[in-house]
Design a protein around this motif. Structure first.
Motif, PDB file in Angstrom:
ATOM      1  N   ALA A 214       0.855  -1.189   0.000  1.00 47.71           N
ATOM      2  CA  ALA A 214       0.000   0.000   0.000  1.00 47.71           C
ATOM      3  C   ALA A 214       0.892   1.240   0.000  1.00 47.71           C
ATOM      4  N   VAL A 215       0.328   2.350  -0.483  1.00 49.58           N
ATOM      5  CA  VAL A 215       1.027   3.629  -0.431  1.00 49.58           C
ATOM      6  C   VAL A 215       0.115   4.666   0.213  1.00 49.58           C
ATOM      7  N   VAL A 216       0.739   5.710   0.779  1.00 53.19           N
ATOM      8  CA  VAL A 216      -0.014   6.720   1.523  1.00 53.19           C
ATOM      9  C   VAL A 216       0.537   8.103   1.198  1.00 53.19           C
ATOM     10  N   GLU A 217      -0.369   9.059   1.014  1.00 52.46           N
ATOM     11  CA  GLU A 217       0.006  10.459   0.848  1.00 52.46           C
ATOM     12  C   GLU A 217      -0.687  11.298   1.920  1.00 52.46           C
ATOM     13  N   PHE A 218       0.012  12.311   2.420  1.00 57.32           N
ATOM     14  CA  PHE A 218      -0.506  13.184   3.469  1.00 57.32           C
ATOM     15  C   PHE A 218      -0.643  14.616   2.970  1.00 57.32           C
ATOM     16  N   ALA A 219      -1.565  15.345   3.580  1.00 59.38           N
ATOM     17  CA  ALA A 219      -1.722  16.777   3.335  1.00 59.38           C
ATOM     18  C   ALA A 219      -2.250  17.412   4.620  1.00 59.38           C
ATOM     19  N   PRO A 220      -1.879  18.676   4.905  1.00 61.62           N
ATOM     20  CA  PRO A 220      -2.331  19.299   6.149  1.00 61.62           C
ATOM     21  C   PRO A 220      -3.775  19.775   6.117  1.00 61.62           C
ATOM     22  N   MET A 221      -4.234  20.217   4.955  1.00 65.89           N
ATOM     23  CA  MET A 221      -5.590  20.749   4.833  1.00 65.89           C
ATOM     24  C   MET A 221      -6.179  20.342   3.497  1.00 65.89           C
ATOM     25  N   ILE A 267      -4.566  10.940   3.441  1.00 62.40           N
ATOM     26  CA  ILE A 267      -4.828  11.502   4.760  1.00 62.40           C
ATOM     27  C   ILE A 267      -4.688  13.016   4.689  1.00 62.40           C
ATOM     28  N   VAL A 268      -5.763  13.709   5.034  1.00 58.90           N
ATOM     29  CA  VAL A 268      -5.785  15.173   5.015  1.00 58.90           C
ATOM     30  C   VAL A 268      -6.085  15.649   6.426  1.00 58.90           C
ATOM     31  N   GLY A 269      -5.066  16.182   7.091  1.00 61.25           N
ATOM     32  CA  GLY A 269      -5.253  16.620   8.458  1.00 61.25           C
ATOM     33  C   GLY A 269      -5.642  15.462   9.350  1.00 61.25           C
ATOM     34  N   LEU A 270      -6.849  15.506   9.881  1.00 63.63           N
ATOM     35  CA  LEU A 270      -7.345  14.469  10.790  1.00 63.63           C
ATOM     36  C   LEU A 270      -8.244  13.448  10.099  1.00 63.63           C
ATOM     37  N   VAL A 271      -8.424  13.591   8.792  1.00 65.39           N
ATOM     38  CA  VAL A 271      -9.349  12.734   8.030  1.00 65.39           C
ATOM     39  C   VAL A 271      -8.567  11.768   7.148  1.00 65.39           C
ATOM     40  N   CYS A 272      -8.977  10.511   7.164  1.00 61.69           N
ATOM     41  CA  CYS A 272      -8.288   9.468   6.396  1.00 61.69           C
ATOM     42  C   CYS A 272      -9.281   8.675   5.554  1.00 61.69           C
ATOM     43  N   ASP A 273      -8.979   8.517   4.273  1.00 59.31           N
ATOM     44  CA  ASP A 273      -9.779   7.686   3.368  1.00 59.31           C
ATOM     45  C   ASP A 273      -8.923   6.537   2.853  1.00 59.31           C
ATOM     46  N   ILE A 274      -9.442   5.331   2.980  1.00 56.36           N
ATOM     47  CA  ILE A 274      -8.780   4.146   2.427  1.00 56.36           C
ATOM     48  C   ILE A 274      -9.487   3.777   1.126  1.00 56.36           C
ATOM     49  N   TYR A 275      -8.720   3.686   0.047  1.00 56.92           N
ATOM     50  CA  TYR A 275      -9.251   3.335  -1.271  1.00 56.92           C
ATOM     51  C   TYR A 275      -8.689   1.978  -1.697  1.00 56.92           C
ATOM     52  N   THR A 276      -9.321   1.394  -2.704  1.00 55.92           N
ATOM     53  CA  THR A 276      -8.770   0.202  -3.342  1.00 55.92           C
ATOM     54  C   THR A 276      -8.845   0.368  -4.855  1.00 55.92           C
ATOM     55  N   ILE A 277      -7.932  -0.311  -5.543  1.00 57.18           N
ATOM     56  CA  ILE A 277      -8.004  -0.410  -6.998  1.00 57.18           C
ATOM     57  C   ILE A 277      -7.983  -1.884  -7.368  1.00 57.18           C
ATOM     58  N   SER A 292     -13.717   5.252   5.444  1.00 61.56           N
ATOM     59  CA  SER A 292     -13.371   6.631   5.795  1.00 61.56           C
ATOM     60  C   SER A 292     -13.409   6.775   7.304  1.00 61.56           C
ATOM     61  N   MET A 293     -12.435   7.470   7.844  1.00 61.74           N
ATOM     62  CA  MET A 293     -12.367   7.627   9.296  1.00 61.74           C
ATOM     63  C   MET A 293     -11.741   8.969   9.644  1.00 61.74           C
ATOM     64  N   THR A 294     -12.014   9.411  10.862  1.00 60.43           N
ATOM     65  CA  THR A 294     -11.484  10.680  11.342  1.00 60.43           C
ATOM     66  C   THR A 294     -10.849  10.473  12.710  1.00 60.43           C
ATOM     67  N   PHE A 295      -9.682  11.051  12.916  1.00 58.60           N
ATOM     68  CA  PHE A 295      -9.066  11.023  14.239  1.00 58.60           C
ATOM     69  C   PHE A 295      -9.983  11.799  15.176  1.00 58.60           C
ATOM     70  N   PRO A 296     -10.489  11.168  16.254  1.00 58.05           N
ATOM     71  CA  PRO A 296     -11.476  11.840  17.115  1.00 58.05           C
ATOM     72  C   PRO A 296     -10.913  13.120  17.733  1.00 58.05           C
ATOM     73  N   LEU A 314      -7.688   1.052  10.502  1.00 56.84           N
ATOM     74  CA  LEU A 314      -6.280   0.709  10.307  1.00 56.84           C
ATOM     75  C   LEU A 314      -6.089  -0.808  10.244  1.00 56.84           C
ATOM     76  N   LYS A 315      -6.914  -1.542  10.983  1.00 62.77           N
ATOM     77  CA  LYS A 315      -6.853  -3.011  10.896  1.00 62.77           C
ATOM     78  C   LYS A 315      -7.311  -3.482   9.514  1.00 62.77           C
ATOM     79  N   LEU A 316      -8.316  -2.822   8.954  1.00 63.12           N
ATOM     80  CA  LEU A 316      -8.759  -3.158   7.604  1.00 63.12           C
ATOM     81  C   LEU A 316      -7.618  -2.970   6.608  1.00 63.12           C
ATOM     82  N   LEU A 317      -6.898  -1.856   6.726  1.00 61.55           N
ATOM     83  CA  LEU A 317      -5.752  -1.618   5.844  1.00 61.55           C
ATOM     84  C   LEU A 317      -4.725  -2.734   5.988  1.00 61.55           C
ATOM     85  N   LYS A 318      -4.428  -3.108   7.215  1.00 61.65           N
ATOM     86  CA  LYS A 318      -3.457  -4.174   7.453  1.00 61.65           C
ATOM     87  C   LYS A 318      -3.932  -5.492   6.841  1.00 61.65           C
ATOM     88  N   ASN A 319      -5.203  -5.817   7.013  1.00 63.50           N
ATOM     89  CA  ASN A 319      -5.734  -7.066   6.450  1.00 63.50           C
ATOM     90  C   ASN A 319      -5.653  -7.081   4.930  1.00 63.50           C
TER      91      ASN A 319
END
Length: 330
Positions: A214-221, A267-277, A292-296, A314-319
C-alpha cells in the motif's frame, strides 16, 4: 473514429461498454486544473473512479446508473473484522462521564493502562493510549483557529505515524510489513517509467523480494489541487503494483483477478480515506473508497466509538496488505 474498449461490461443508459465510455470521455475532455487532469489521466489509463461524484467527475453525468454499474462490475467485497479485545477498551471509554475533557482523557488512560488482555503486540492498548495522550499533551492540534499554523509534518509525526507503526507491528507474521517513510518510489514503479515518490510505502519484505502492499500520501488541509495531484499519484502507483502482482499469477482469469485489491490511503489533516483499486475486466480498473475515518477531536467522539472506528479502519488496511502477501504465495 470513436474509441472502443474490450471490457464488454454494459449497463442501461450507455450505448457502449463502461471501458469505452470512460476512454471516449477522457479523449474528448480538456484539462484546465488538477481535477480535470486527474479524470482525463484515469480515463486514458482505463481507470474508473467510483468514489468521486463531483461535477466534472467520470460518473457525474451517469449518477443514476451508479448502483447498476456496481452490480455489473461485481466489485471487491470489503470485509471488516474487529479485534476481539476491542470491546473491553470500548467499555472503558463509554463508562466514563464527561464533565471536563482533560479529566475524561486521564480517567480513560488510567483504566486502559491497568487493563489485562491477550493483545500480545499491545496494538489496541497502545493505539488507545496514543490517542488519549495526543489529547492530553497536544490539544492545540484540535484547535480549529490554529489549523492554518499546523503543518503536514505535525499531523504525520504527532498523530498518524505512531498509530500506523503500532498497527503494523509483527510478532509472527512473515514476511513482515514495514513502514517506509519519506518520499521514496518502488523499483516496480520506476521500471514502468514513472517517477512517483510516496510519503509512506507499506512494504512486504520477503527473503529476496520487496512488494509495495500500500502507499499513503498526506496533506495538512483540504486543497482541491493537492488532493487530485496526490490521488493521481497513488492511483497510478497502485495500478502498477496491481499489474505486477497479476502478471505473476498462473492461470489468471477475470474472476480470479477480482479477488485481489491494492489499497492506498489519502490523509488530510485528521481525516483518512482508504481506497482500493482492482482489475474488473480486460483493460478496466475500478477505484473506490473502502473506508473513511477521522481522528477523534473531542471526548464525546471517543465515547461515541470514534476511537474504535479508527482502530478498525487501520486493521482493515493491514488485512488488505496481508491478503496481498497471501495472494503471492497461492
Amino acid at each position: 473514429m470513436e474509441f472502443t474498449e474490450v471490457d464488454n461490461i454494459m449497463v442501461s443508459g450507455l450505448n457502449t461498454s463502461i471501458g469505452s465510455y470512460i476512454g471516449s470521455l477522457a479523449r474528448r475532455s480538456l484539462t484546465h486544473d488538477r481535477q480535470s487532469y486527474y479524470f482525463k489521466a484515469c480515463g486514458m489509463s482505463g481507470i474508473l473512479d467510483m468514489s468521486d461524484k463531483s461535477a466534472g467527475s467520470q460518473i457525474h453525468g451517469i449518477q443514476d446508473h451508479v448502483q447498476e454499474i456496481r452490480q455489473a462490475l461485481h466489485t471487491y467485497d470489503i470485509k471488516l473484522s474487529e479485534y476481539p479485545e476491542l470491546t473491553k477498551y470500548d467499555e472503558i471509554t463509554k463508562a466514563q462521564t464527561i464533565r471536563k475533557q482533560v479529566k475524561y482523557f486521564k480517567k480513560c488512560l488510567s483504566k486502559i493502562q491497568n487493563l489485562k488482555t491477550k493483545d500480545k503486540p499491545i496494538i489496541i492498548e497502545d493505539s488507545y493510549e496514543h490517542v488519549l495522550k495526543v489529547h492530553l499533551f497536544h490539544s492545540y492540534l484540535f484547535n480549529t483557529q490554529k489549523a492554518n499554523t499546523i503543518s503536514e509534518q505535525d499531523y504525520v509525526i504527532k498523530i498518524w505515524s505512531p498509530l500506523i507503526e503500532i498497527m503494523f507491528r509483527s510478532l509472527n507474521e512473515f514476511p513482515p510489513i514495514i513502514c517506509h517513510w519519506g518520499d521514496t518510489s518502488s523499483e516496480v514503479v520506476k521500471e514502468d517509467g514513472k517517477i512517483i515518490h510516496m510519503d509512506l510505502r507499506l512494504i512486504a519484505c520477503e527473503a529476496d523480494e520487496e512488494t509495495d502492499a500500500a502507499v499513503v500520501e498526506f496533506a495538512p488541509m483540504v486543497y482541491k489541487s493537492k488532493h487530485y495531484k496526490d490521488k493521481l499519484r497513488t492511483v497510478l502507483a497502485s495500478k502498477v503494483q496491481l499489474n505486477e502482482l497479476l502478471k505473476n499469477y498462473a492461470g489468471l482469469d477475470e474472476d480470479k483477478a477480482k479477488i485481489i485489491a491494492i489499497p492506498f490511503m489519502l490523509i488530510v489533516g485528521l481525516v483518512c480515506d482508504i481506497y482500493t483499486i482492482i482489475l474488473v475486466a480486460s483493460g478496466l480498473y475500478i477505484v473506490d473508497v473502502a473506508y473513511s475515518m477521522t481522528f477523534p477531536c473531542l471526548a464525546q467522539e471517543i465515547k461515541d466509538d470514534g476511537l474504535t472506528y479508527l482502530v478498525n479502519g487501520l486493521k482493515l488496511l493491514k488485512n488488505l496488505c496481508l491478503k496481498i502477501i497471501k495472494f503471492k504465495t497461492v
